[in-house]
Design a protein around this motif. Structure first.
Motif, short mmCIF file in Angstrom:
data_model
loop_
_atom_site.label_atom_id
_atom_site.label_comp_id
_atom_site.label_asym_id
_atom_site.label_seq_id
_atom_site.Cartn_x
_atom_site.Cartn_y
_atom_site.Cartn_z
N TYR D 81 0.81 -1.27 0.09
CA TYR D 81 -0.06 -0.07 -0.02
C TYR D 81 0.93 1.40 0.11
CZ TYR D 81 -3.80 2.90 1.12
OH TYR D 81 -4.93 4.17 1.02
N ILE D 82 1.88 1.09 0.89
CA ILE D 82 2.79 2.34 1.04
C ILE D 82 3.36 2.54 -0.37
CG2 ILE D 82 4.96 3.23 1.95
CD1 ILE D 82 4.32 1.36 4.41
N ARG D 84 2.60 1.67 -3.39
CA ARG D 84 1.39 2.11 -4.45
C ARG D 84 1.41 3.67 -4.29
NH1 ARG D 84 -1.24 -2.62 -3.25
NH2 ARG D 84 -2.88 -1.19 -2.27
N HIS D 85 1.28 3.92 -3.02
CA HIS D 85 0.85 5.54 -2.88
C HIS D 85 2.05 6.53 -2.80
CE1 HIS D 85 -2.97 3.32 -2.08
NE2 HIS D 85 -3.58 4.43 -2.37
N ARG D 86 3.40 5.98 -2.75
CA ARG D 86 4.65 6.98 -2.59
C ARG D 86 5.47 6.24 -3.37
NH1 ARG D 86 5.34 9.96 2.43
NH2 ARG D 86 7.36 10.16 1.64
N GLN D 87 5.79 7.04 -4.90
CA GLN D 87 6.64 6.57 -5.72
C GLN D 87 7.98 6.90 -5.17
OE1 GLN D 87 6.16 4.93 -8.54
NE2 GLN D 87 4.24 4.87 -7.83
N GLU D 136 -4.16 -4.20 4.55
CA GLU D 136 -3.67 -3.04 4.17
C GLU D 136 -3.89 -1.63 4.95
OE1 GLU D 136 -4.31 -2.92 -0.03
OE2 GLU D 136 -5.95 -1.58 0.23
N GLU D 140 -2.86 2.08 4.98
CA GLU D 140 -3.55 3.40 5.10
C GLU D 140 -3.00 4.19 6.06
OE1 GLU D 140 -7.45 2.89 4.44
OE2 GLU D 140 -7.17 0.63 3.88
N ILE D 143 0.25 6.26 5.31
CA ILE D 143 0.16 7.18 4.19
C ILE D 143 -0.65 8.49 4.48
CG2 ILE D 143 -0.81 7.53 2.10
CD1 ILE D 143 1.79 5.91 1.89
N GLU D 144 -1.66 8.13 5.54
CA GLU D 144 -2.34 9.31 5.91
C GLU D 144 -1.74 10.15 7.03
OE1 GLU D 144 -6.32 8.54 7.43
OE2 GLU D 144 -6.76 7.42 5.57
#
Lengths: 213, 213, 213, 213
Positions: D81-82, D84-87, D136, D140, D143-144
């Motif tokens: 998840y991390i 995918r959300h942080r290139q 995941e 989440e 990331i938040e």
């Protein structure tokens, strides 16, 4: 002729860093030969990892150097004071191990609130007063206050332990630090209750006479 | 014929100093052979680094020595009491590891306020009463109070853990000390909240059934 | 021609992780050659275990690189400020060792409540103000506040120690961390009393002049 | 073809026990190959000392196993998840290291009151909410709440760190534990003051751009 005792005292000095009881050269072990009434002790300020058995110093009970090229530990006069006043003592250990010394710093005894303390020490580990380093004042403070314990916590200073061999004095030094750590941690969360005196005495009797091989 | 179990119990005893769970000889591990109902246990007071597999003692569930020249651990009767009353137990570990024992000293349970505690223990790690060393009183105190946990904190004494193998009991001993350290540190800075019971149960179920290979 | 000093400074840098005074690359040691007035210092951000003697950087007292392919420590300007203002200093050590830095964080001095502190430092280990890293502001804060001590605790930052050699500065870094740990533990259980100033001075005099070989 | 990344992720997993960040198997490291968008991660529950590079599992960003015979870490979905959300993220580390987790337990951030925290993290290390393990949800929560930091403290659980490589995520995991220890110790003796925000930003800028070779 003291070669065997030198080897043992050397080994026990090496146990100090191995058990995380010292920083740099801040601890020492001595042992007595009961027949010749001679004492083998660590040389002053020599790093443990560089020390060899021939660096150990042999002194008589008045502090005269009988063997060895090095200057003996600056705690020698206090070790000797103990040996002169306690015929049963054949090993002395001194450390500044952190947890036990944190009780010593405050002049607080270590209360017998764990079976491990009862087993090894039979009761509270007593505190003793501050005494200056270098002479025999520390030895006097120990003899006056250690009673039947194997360890004592000297105010603003550190830990001394005694035993019927260098090995048993070393064991007491390891155990007092381990117990002091646990009691310290417990004291931060609550008020540990002491074991009843009788219970502590029974535990001590069992451990001293029936534990081990 | 118990050679394989002896080897495993020997290895798990060596894990005690390797994981900093003991001082000198202050801990022991045993394991049960479920077919012969015999127990392999550490010999009393033998230093870990000197202990060889043949020093381990084999006893039956009543404490009769079946194999071995050494005296078994002074905690043997309590280990056996556990094995007799819990068919599922095939490994028992005893330590005085500092952080867990600091809760034990006070008779305080370790609250399930970390996922690591839920995963390994499924809920609070319970506290049990003081019981004297040497007989089976400690075993009784454990059986009465451990419930469905794998670890228990005995007042004024230390930690016992159980498992379906010596390896899993050892793991519980490592994990209870690690968790106790974190919870102790948290308690000095605030009041850690417990996980909801349901959440703890789900975590336990997941960890026991889906974690690992 | 500075090969011998490089070897010594290299060794003392390796003592930092060996004595648990650093995490990753968070500490450094330098040493001065008093004849050439050149300084040997750790290269910036190089892991201790990968560092070789030829990675050390030689700079003059104004910070010009005299030898070495690496960038010197980001604390170099502050080391040099100390060397320029204190002719007696031939070794400087910087760490973030945890217990000493916990006093530093608060801007609290370490009170001389242990013989070990009196022996090594002769009195309180002073605190100094916060100063930004990278320039010589830290050097200035040290020179203004360290007085006759061998160690100083800089607010929100960490520890600097000085000595007449890299070895003695390293020893001070080990001893200040060890003493800070004991005093920290004592402060959680009570209020450690300071040694009388005269007593601390006598202990220091004895330790500096009569301890060791 | 991911052999080099596997080797690096394997090495960083071994750094966890070497830096005392884990008990038993309680931590994991992963790394991303940015060209293939594949992730190499620790296998679930495999002891560090037994793990070989071929035990590492290669998964795509949806969690499909691309290579490897073992089950991947139970934290895999959250790592992914991390990623995918942080290139920018190419390394993720998870531990229950004791001091950092003691802040996590309470849901407390680690305040930027040390230069070491400013250098590595640029400000407070944020806290995040509790989230159950296995799916995941943890990813989440990270990331938040992680913002521009490299570390986050998840309530009732532990530490996650991220970086532009497995090595830098590992460094963040070491540094957050070291800083948490010092801040914890300081908090027991007083109230550490935070560095002014501007000062923390300058320190971060300097450390990220001018520190090291």
């Amino acid at each position: 002729m003291l070669e065997k005792l030198k080897e043992r005292v050397w080994k026990m000095n090496l146990e100090l860093p191995r058990n995380n009881l010292v920083a740099m050269t801040s601890g020492n072990v001595s042992g007595r030969d009961p027949e010749k009434d001679l004492v083998v002790i660590k040389p002053s300020g020599v790093p443990y990892e560089e020390m060899e058995t021939e660096d150990l110093v042999v002194v008589d009970l008045e502090g005269n150097i009988v063997e060895g090229d090095k200057k003996p530990s600056s705690d020698t006069d206090s070790h000797l004071y103990i040996y002169r006043h306690r015929q049963d003592v054949r090993g002395v250990v001194h450390t500044h191990s952190n947890y036990a010394t944190s009780f010593a710093a405050l002049g607080q005894p270590l209360p017998v609130c764990l079976t491990a303390i009862a087993d090894e020490f039979g009761g509270d580990v007593p505190a003793g007063p501050y005494a200056p380093i270098g002479g025999e004042e520390i030895g006097e403070a120990i003899i006056e206050n250690i009673g039947s314990s194997r360890a004592i916590l000297l105010k603003n200073h550190g830990v001394f332990t005694i035993g019927d061999s260098p090995e048993s004095a070393l064991k007491a030094a390891v155990m007092v630090e381990d117990a002091a750590k646990t009691v310290h941690l417990a004291m931060l969360k609550g008020k540990p209750e002491r074991l009843p005196e009788e219970e502590a005495k029974k535990a001590y009797e069992r451990y001293q006479n029936r534990y081990g091989q």
